[in-house]
Every structure is written in C-alpha cells, then in structure tokens.
Write a protein that holds these residues in place. Structure first.
Motif, PDB file in Angstrom:
ATOM      1  N   GLY A 143      41.811  41.700  44.185  1.00  0.00           N
ATOM      2  CA  GLY A 143      42.558  40.447  44.228  1.00  0.00           C
ATOM      3  C   GLY A 143      43.783  40.451  43.337  1.00  0.00           C
ATOM      4  O   GLY A 143      44.908  40.184  43.791  1.00  0.00           O
ATOM      5  N   VAL A 144      43.613  40.739  42.058  1.00  0.00           N
ATOM      6  CA  VAL A 144      44.757  40.782  41.142  1.00  0.00           C
ATOM      7  C   VAL A 144      45.575  42.043  41.400  1.00  0.00           C
ATOM      8  O   VAL A 144      46.808  42.011  41.449  1.00  0.00           O
ATOM      9  CB  VAL A 144      44.277  40.738  39.670  1.00  0.00           C
ATOM     10  N   ARG A 149      39.290  53.745  45.492  1.00  0.00           N
ATOM     11  CA  ARG A 149      38.165  54.561  45.970  1.00  0.00           C
ATOM     12  C   ARG A 149      38.251  54.720  47.480  1.00  0.00           C
ATOM     13  O   ARG A 149      37.529  55.520  48.053  1.00  0.00           O
ATOM     14  CB  ARG A 149      36.834  53.883  45.599  1.00  0.00           C
ATOM     15  N   LYS A 180      41.687  51.756  53.074  1.00  0.00           N
ATOM     16  CA  LYS A 180      41.920  50.356  52.695  1.00  0.00           C
ATOM     17  C   LYS A 180      43.301  50.223  52.034  1.00  0.00           C
ATOM     18  O   LYS A 180      44.080  49.326  52.358  1.00  0.00           O
ATOM     19  CB  LYS A 180      40.813  49.947  51.714  1.00  0.00           C
ATOM     20  N   THR A 184      40.456  46.625  37.479  1.00  0.00           N
ATOM     21  CA  THR A 184      39.208  46.918  38.199  1.00  0.00           C
ATOM     22  C   THR A 184      38.153  45.885  37.828  1.00  0.00           C
ATOM     23  O   THR A 184      38.256  45.229  36.791  1.00  0.00           O
ATOM     24  CB  THR A 184      38.684  48.300  37.805  1.00  0.00           C
ATOM     25  N   ARG A 191      28.140  44.866  45.703  1.00  0.00           N
ATOM     26  CA  ARG A 191      29.191  45.662  45.059  1.00  0.00           C
ATOM     27  C   ARG A 191      28.679  46.449  43.850  1.00  0.00           C
ATOM     28  O   ARG A 191      29.385  47.303  43.328  1.00  0.00           O
ATOM     29  CB  ARG A 191      30.364  44.758  44.674  1.00  0.00           C
ATOM     30  N   LYS A 216      33.156  44.012  29.193  1.00  0.00           N
ATOM     31  CA  LYS A 216      34.592  43.794  28.983  1.00  0.00           C
ATOM     32  C   LYS A 216      34.961  44.057  27.516  1.00  0.00           C
ATOM     33  O   LYS A 216      35.986  44.670  27.232  1.00  0.00           O
ATOM     34  CB  LYS A 216      34.975  42.362  29.363  1.00  0.00           C
ATOM     35  N   ARG A 248      45.337  34.092  40.121  1.00  0.00           N
ATOM     36  CA  ARG A 248      45.492  35.553  40.211  1.00  0.00           C
ATOM     37  C   ARG A 248      46.971  35.933  40.232  1.00  0.00           C
ATOM     38  O   ARG A 248      47.361  36.989  39.738  1.00  0.00           O
ATOM     39  CB  ARG A 248      44.813  36.089  41.480  1.00  0.00           C
TER      40      ARG A 248
HETATM   41  N1  LIG Z   1      36.623  36.483  39.014  1.00  0.00           N
HETATM   42  C1  LIG Z   1      36.892  35.839  37.904  1.00  0.00           C
HETATM   43  O1  LIG Z   1      36.751  34.605  37.814  1.00  0.00           O
HETATM   44  C2  LIG Z   1      37.404  36.622  36.710  1.00  0.00           C
HETATM   45  C3  LIG Z   1      37.559  35.961  35.481  1.00  0.00           C
HETATM   46  C4  LIG Z   1      38.116  36.675  34.404  1.00  0.00           C
HETATM   47  C5  LIG Z   1      38.473  37.997  34.562  1.00  0.00           C
HETATM   48  N2  LIG Z   1      38.279  38.615  35.765  1.00  0.00           N
HETATM   49  C6  LIG Z   1      38.723  40.026  35.902  1.00  0.00           C
HETATM   50  O2  LIG Z   1      39.950  40.026  36.621  1.00  0.00           O
HETATM   51  C7  LIG Z   1      40.132  41.294  37.266  1.00  0.00           C
HETATM   52  C8  LIG Z   1      40.554  41.092  38.703  1.00  0.00           C
HETATM   53  O3  LIG Z   1      39.553  40.339  39.388  1.00  0.00           O
HETATM   54  P1  LIG Z   1      39.608  40.238  40.984  1.00  0.00           P
HETATM   55  O4  LIG Z   1      38.523  39.269  41.376  1.00  0.00           O
HETATM   56  O5  LIG Z   1      40.982  39.965  41.428  1.00  0.00           O
HETATM   57  O6  LIG Z   1      39.182  41.724  41.348  1.00  0.00           O
HETATM   58  P2  LIG Z   1      38.410  42.266  42.619  1.00  0.00           P
HETATM   59  O7  LIG Z   1      38.990  41.651  43.848  1.00  0.00           O
HETATM   60  O8  LIG Z   1      36.941  42.155  42.382  1.00  0.00           O
HETATM   61  O9  LIG Z   1      38.849  43.800  42.608  1.00  0.00           O
HETATM   62  C9  LIG Z   1      38.216  44.744  41.808  1.00  0.00           C
HETATM   63  C10 LIG Z   1      38.830  46.122  42.061  1.00  0.00           C
HETATM   64  O10 LIG Z   1      38.107  47.079  41.288  1.00  0.00           O
HETATM   65  C11 LIG Z   1      37.915  48.241  42.093  1.00  0.00           C
HETATM   66  N3  LIG Z   1      36.737  48.991  41.636  1.00  0.00           N
HETATM   67  C12 LIG Z   1      35.452  48.571  41.564  1.00  0.00           C
HETATM   68  N4  LIG Z   1      34.672  49.555  41.115  1.00  0.00           N
HETATM   69  C13 LIG Z   1      35.472  50.650  40.911  1.00  0.00           C
HETATM   70  C14 LIG Z   1      35.249  51.977  40.464  1.00  0.00           C
HETATM   71  N5  LIG Z   1      34.042  52.408  40.139  1.00  0.00           N
HETATM   72  N6  LIG Z   1      36.320  52.809  40.371  1.00  0.00           N
HETATM   73  C15 LIG Z   1      37.565  52.402  40.704  1.00  0.00           C
HETATM   74  N7  LIG Z   1      37.847  51.147  41.139  1.00  0.00           N
HETATM   75  C16 LIG Z   1      36.794  50.283  41.244  1.00  0.00           C
HETATM   76  C17 LIG Z   1      37.730  47.687  43.496  1.00  0.00           C
HETATM   77  O11 LIG Z   1      38.014  48.705  44.409  1.00  0.00           O
HETATM   78  P3  LIG Z   1      37.236  48.838  45.809  1.00  0.00           P
HETATM   79  O12 LIG Z   1      38.181  48.206  46.783  1.00  0.00           O
HETATM   80  O13 LIG Z   1      37.114  50.309  45.934  1.00  0.00           O
HETATM   81  O14 LIG Z   1      35.914  48.134  45.683  1.00  0.00           O
HETATM   82  C18 LIG Z   1      38.778  46.570  43.513  1.00  0.00           C
HETATM   83  O15 LIG Z   1      40.035  47.082  43.862  1.00  0.00           O
HETATM   84  C19 LIG Z   1      38.814  42.033  37.089  1.00  0.00           C
HETATM   85  O16 LIG Z   1      38.944  42.925  36.008  1.00  0.00           O
HETATM   86  C20 LIG Z   1      37.851  40.930  36.732  1.00  0.00           C
HETATM   87  O17 LIG Z   1      36.764  41.401  35.962  1.00  0.00           O
HETATM   88  C21 LIG Z   1      37.759  37.955  36.836  1.00  0.00           C
END
Ligand SMILES: NC(=O)c1ccc[n+]([C@@H]2O[C@H](COP(=O)([O-])OP(=O)(O)OC[C@H]3O[C@@H](n4cnc5c(N)ncnc54)[C@H](OP(=O)(O)O)[C@@H]3O)[C@@H](O)[C@H]2O)c1
Length: 252
Positions: free
Chosen positions: A16-17, A37, A41, A77, A86, A149, A209
């Motif tokens: 997403g980000v 990975r 995609k 990530t 996931r 984290k 985001r």
């Molecule tokens: N959701 C919330 O409310 C929230 C709050 C605070 C902070 N955050 C942080 O904000 C960031 C962005 O969040 P988001 O929801 O936009 O992210 P997201 O859509 O969940 O995307 C996560 C990314 O991480 C990759 N990933 C997962 N496992 C991996 C691995 N083993 N090796 C390499 N890449 C891997 C995924 O790739 P694939 O496409 O291969 O799966 C995907 O591109 C994250 O760090 C999250 O922890 C989130």
C-alpha cells in the motif's frame, strides 16, 4: 537533495505505502529499484518504469544484488498484526512470515546488506512502539508486531547507517492495488487533513498512506531528518501546500 544520479531501493514496493512511494519517486524523475517477492505483480503495477529485483527479506542471499549501486533505501515492508494467510503458516504453531520474521529479522537482514556508504535508510515503523503496554497498543501487540518494529528500529539505530524512522498511526487511504501508476499519482487523501509531525511516539490518530509515502520521499531532501525518528498523523485543515521544511524543523 536527491537527483537522478541516485538510485532508490523501495522494499515492499508492491504494498500500500510502497506503491505510492514508487509513484512519487517516478513523478520526481528519480531512478527506482523495486524489491519484490513477486516479479509479475510488480511488472503489472510498474510496467518497465522501474528496475525490478526479486528478493525476500528473510533470505539475505536474495538481497545482495538488490542493494548494488543503491544510494537510498525506503523500507515499507510489512505483514498483518494478527495471524492471517500472509503469515504463511506451515502449521498452527509455525508461521514463516510473521511480524518478528519480516519486521524484525527481515529488516535487520536488509540493514546488514546495505553498504556503508548508503546515504539514507528510511524505515516505516509504527505508532505505539514506545507505548506497547498501554491501550490500544497492548492489543495491537498481542502477536508481537510492535516488538518486531522496535527490534527493526534498534537494529537500524545501531547500524551506523544514516537513518530516518517514521511512525505512522493507523493507515487510511488505499491500498490502491488495482490502479495504474498514473491513477496513483492523482490519489488524494480522503480525509483532506493536514500533516502533523511529532516526536517520542506521542501522537494518536490515523495517517494517510499518501502522506506516509510523501514523507518517506520528502525527508530525503532534508538533512535535519538524518538520524531522527518521528511520528506522523493527519489532523486539522489541510493547507494548499505542505511546508515540509517547517514540519521537519519541529523534530530536531
Ligand atoms: N496498517 C496499519 O494501520 C499500519 C500502521 C502503522 C504502520 N504500518 C506499517 O506501514 C507499512 C506499510 O503498510 P501497508 O499496509 O501499506 O503495507 P502492505 O500493503 O501490507 O505491504 C507490505 C509489503 O511488504 C512486502 N513483504 C511482506 N513480506 C515480505 C518479505 N518477507 N520480503 C519482502 N517483502 C515482503 C509485501 O510484498 P508481497 O506483495 O510480496 O506480499 C508488500 O509489498 C508497513 O511497514 C506497516 O507495518 C501499518
């Protein structure tokens, strides 16, 4: 200042980000390498506008070519805070892609792979890492996402690399997973709220985001964000233009 002799690696580029970070970098005509990975995609998302490299934070060997000639890393990530597909479960007790594995050890693997002359490592962490024992963060941390984290944050701080740690609140806006890059660039934050930056993991609220992606890229242009950790949420009336210099001046 970033220029087109730089090469920015985005880890989590298909997320997403991450996809918004890639779009913003491309909008600024900056060279981008997307770590993913899933090559198909990423190809579908970014076509041939970025250099795609296949790698997995869990496996250090897959990161060596990813970091070649890279000047900056933006790491966004992540996995889910609570058990989900996931996490890549082998069985009920054994998940291969849990928060500790991706956000903790995986992020550390990327930090260790980074070359010592890296200009900046930006890590998207989370609000609550310093408040893990109080509501609602104790619930969010049931399966250790905030522990992981914080582990990643500490690995980065101890690495000697120039770093910026960003702690957003609960993410809103997106993910825009079925959109093309041009649509991503036009994405507007639904909340239309201002960006608020704080320090010490003290802010509470939601974060777009789009603004997390904005701050990941903008901070690279400001030396005063080097070796700093800060919180970001959205609140109040959004101005026409965001004054990043003024926002960043509050953190040092
Ligand atoms: N959701 C919330 O409310 C929230 C709050 C605070 C902070 N955050 C942080 O904000 C960031 C962005 O969040 P988001 O929801 O936009 O992210 P997201 O859509 O969940 O995307 C996560 C990314 O991480 C990759 N990933 C997962 N496992 C991996 C691995 N083993 N090796 C390499 N890449 C891997 C995924 O790739 P694939 O496409 O291969 O799966 C995907 O591109 C994250 O760090 C999250 O922890 C989130």
């Amino acid at each position: 200042m970033l220029d087109n002799s730089d090469l920015i690696l985005v880890a989590g580029a298909t997320g997403g980000v991450g996809q918004l970070v890639v779009a913003k970098l491309l909008d600024n005509n900056l060279p981008v390498r997307a770590l993913t990975r899933n090559k198909n995609k990423a190809k579908q998302m970014f076509e041939d506008r970025v250099n795609i490299v296949v790698g997995d934070l869990r496996y250090p060997d897959t990161l060596t070519s990813a970091i070649e000639n890279v000047t900056h890393i933006i790491c966004c990530t992540g996995t889910t805070a609570f058990p989900s597909q996931r996490w890549d479960f082998v069985n009920f007790f054994d998940a291969k892609n849990s928060p500790q594995i991706v956000e903790g050890e995986g992020v550390k693997n990327l930090i260790l792979a980074a070359t010592k002359n890296l200009k900046r490592f930006v890590f998207v962490s989370s609000s609550g890492v310093l408040r893990k024992d109080s509501l609602p963060f104790n619930i969010l941390n049931t399966f250790g996402v905030l522990d992981a984290k914080l582990y990643g944050e500490n690995a980065l701080k101890n690495s000697g690399l120039p770093y910026t740690i960003i702690r957003p609140g609960r993410l809103i806006d997106g993910p825009y997973t079925s959109y093309d890059l041009n649509t991503l660039l036009r994405a507007k934050t639904d909340g239309k709220k201002a960006v608020v930056i704080g320090t010490g993991d003290t802010l509470n609220g939601e974060t777009s985001r789009i603004d997390v992606a904005n701050v990941c890229v903008e901070c690279l242009n400001y030396e005063l964000t080097i070796n700093q950790s800060f919180d970001i949420i959205n609140s109040g009336k959004r101005p026409e233009v965001i004054d990043w210099q003024q926002l960043f001046s509050q953190i040092s």
